[in-house]
Design a protein around this motif. Structure first.
Motif, mmCIF file in Angstrom:
data_model
loop_
_atom_site.group_PDB
_atom_site.id
_atom_site.type_symbol
_atom_site.label_atom_id
_atom_site.label_comp_id
_atom_site.label_asym_id
_atom_site.label_seq_id
_atom_site.Cartn_x
_atom_site.Cartn_y
_atom_site.Cartn_z
ATOM 1 N N LEU A 154 88.518 32.289 46.105
ATOM 2 C CA LEU A 154 89.541 31.681 45.148
ATOM 3 C C LEU A 154 88.832 31.906 43.861
ATOM 4 N N GLU A 155 89.218 32.746 42.966
ATOM 5 C CA GLU A 155 88.515 32.827 41.658
ATOM 6 C C GLU A 155 88.569 31.760 40.689
ATOM 7 N N GLN A 156 89.784 30.861 40.741
ATOM 8 C CA GLN A 156 89.958 29.727 40.052
ATOM 9 C C GLN A 156 90.839 28.897 40.636
ATOM 10 N N LEU A 157 90.555 27.752 40.343
ATOM 11 C CA LEU A 157 91.456 26.684 41.016
ATOM 12 C C LEU A 157 91.741 25.574 39.929
ATOM 13 N N HIS A 158 92.937 25.184 39.947
ATOM 14 C CA HIS A 158 93.513 24.116 38.944
ATOM 15 C C HIS A 158 93.911 22.861 39.542
ATOM 16 N N PHE A 159 93.407 21.534 39.359
ATOM 17 C CA PHE A 159 93.748 20.504 39.867
ATOM 18 C C PHE A 159 94.792 19.789 39.021
ATOM 19 N N ILE A 160 95.613 19.111 39.356
ATOM 20 C CA ILE A 160 96.587 18.369 38.805
ATOM 21 C C ILE A 160 96.389 16.891 39.284
ATOM 22 N N VAL A 161 95.876 15.871 38.493
ATOM 23 C CA VAL A 161 95.617 14.350 39.001
ATOM 24 C C VAL A 161 96.782 13.631 38.389
ATOM 25 N N PRO A 162 97.442 12.912 39.359
ATOM 26 C CA PRO A 162 98.737 12.145 38.907
ATOM 27 C C PRO A 162 98.265 10.915 37.911
ATOM 28 N N GLY A 163 96.962 10.323 37.975
ATOM 29 C CA GLY A 163 96.743 9.265 37.337
ATOM 30 C C GLY A 163 95.644 9.709 36.295
ATOM 31 N N GLY A 164 95.329 8.668 35.503
ATOM 32 C CA GLY A 164 94.341 8.806 34.412
ATOM 33 C C GLY A 164 92.771 8.929 34.866
ATOM 34 N N ALA A 165 91.750 9.089 33.679
ATOM 35 C CA ALA A 165 90.564 9.458 34.207
ATOM 36 C C ALA A 165 89.900 8.152 34.769
ATOM 37 N N GLY A 166 89.080 8.032 35.678
ATOM 38 C CA GLY A 166 88.371 7.226 36.271
ATOM 39 C C GLY A 166 88.989 6.583 37.342
#
Length: 335
Positions: free
Chosen positions: A40-52
């Motif tokens: 996998l050359e690149q993977l984008h993660f979506i996080v359903p909440g804020g940082a931390g």
């Protein structure tokens, strides 16, 4: 009441053999020499909440280990909070055709919030990739709080009543609230009477604790460890059946006479319509990750438990959890 053990899944010996073979194939010769079909050359993660928060930590920890081990060329992350996670889920569904190499992290709240109608979608509207880790829950107080253990918390609650506030990084009736309810019920209190203050994400909830807006916080154990290591909080109890080596000074609720265990799985989802070939590629990379030193470092640092529920196993697990948690929430009056 014991709920956690039912959520823990152990890999079979067969899967361990397959896992080792996948790791050897994907990691052989490093990232530069990996087979293009598998790498996998690149993977984008979506996080359903804020940082931390716990989702943020799970996505970033997984991305870190995938890139360091050479299973993924690069990883990027996008925090998309709102709607109890519903904004990110809607984004995955509405933009499915344009979201190449994108995974969304989620956990037990996708089941809880679907049951309570926080958002209209469910895990069935996404492509299920795999459940990968488990994180125990914890209740913490500020490090300078006079409350030193659960007996102290229960005494303060008995004295202050509704003035005693417990916060969490989820909506009322969400997972953090559910953990508080389970703990208080096991301690002999009315689980629906606790003054629960909801925050949009774990980071905001922790800020609320440290600023004095709330007296105690229900959070993921990995998040609690990070703050405890910095001297910010004291961990009063963990929902593990026994002490966790990653932070073995933290007592369990069980050893304090509060018979409650719970583990929050975390896993990954792809947009609806993702091809079987691409889904298999995601699964192979995540499974191979278990045998890498990079993953073990991330896992141990966060106190996570390895679980493994790929593809249809993940669906079966989620359907069982949906039934079990639904029953529990009805008992507690949340549904």
């Amino acid at each position: 009441m014991r709920t956690g053990r039912k959520y823990q899944m152990k890999m079979t010996m067969t899967r361990r053999v397959v896992l080792a073979a996948a790791a050897a194939t994907l990691a052989f010769g490093g990232a530069a020499q990996a087979d293009d079909h598998q790498m996998l050359e690149q993977l984008h993660f979506i996080v359903p909440g804020g940082a931390g928060g716990g989702w943020d930590g799970a996505a970033r920890g997984t991305g870190e280990a995938l890139t360091e081990s050479g299973l993924v060329g690069s990883a990027s992350f996008e925090n998309m909070s709102g709607g109890g996670g519903g904004v990110a889920i809607a984004h995955m569904i509405e933009n499915a055709e344009s979201l190449d190499n994108t995974l969304m992290v989620n956990s037990t709240p996708i089941v809880i919030r679907s049951l309570t109608g926080v958002f209209p979608q469910s895990f069935r509207d996404l492509t299920l990739v795999a459940g990968t880790t488990g994180d125990y829950a914890a209740i913490v107080v500020p490090a300078d709080s006079p409350i030193e253990d659960m007996d102290g918390l229960l005494a303060a609650y008995a004295e202050q009543g509704m003035d005693f506030a417990v916060g969490g990084g989820s909506v009322p009736g969400g997972m953090d609230h559910l953990v508080v309810a389970m703990v208080m019920r096991a301690a002999g209190e009315d689980p629906t009477a606790v003054n629960y203050i909801a925050y949009d994400a774990g980071g905001e909830a922790m800020a609320g604790l440290l600023s004095g807006e709330i007296d105690a916080l229900s959070t993921g154990f990995s998040e609690a460890i990070a703050l405890a290591d910095q001297g910010e909080v004291r961990i009063l109890g963990v929902t593990a059946p026994e002490r966790v080596p990653a932070y073995d000074t933290a007592p369990t609720f069980v050893e304090q006479g509060i018979d409650t265990t719970f583990i929050n799985w975390r896993g990954f989802f792809a947009p609806p319509g993702t091809s079987d070939e691409k889904t298999a590629q995601y699964i192979a990379a995540l499974e191979a990750l278990y045998e890498t030193e990079a993953w073990e470092e991330v896992r141990a640092r966060n106190g996570w438990v390895n679980i493994w529920n790929p593809g249809e196993d993940f669906r079966t697990f989620l359907e069982a959890q949906e039934q079990e948690i639904g029953d529990l929430m009805r008992q507690l009056g949340f549904l």
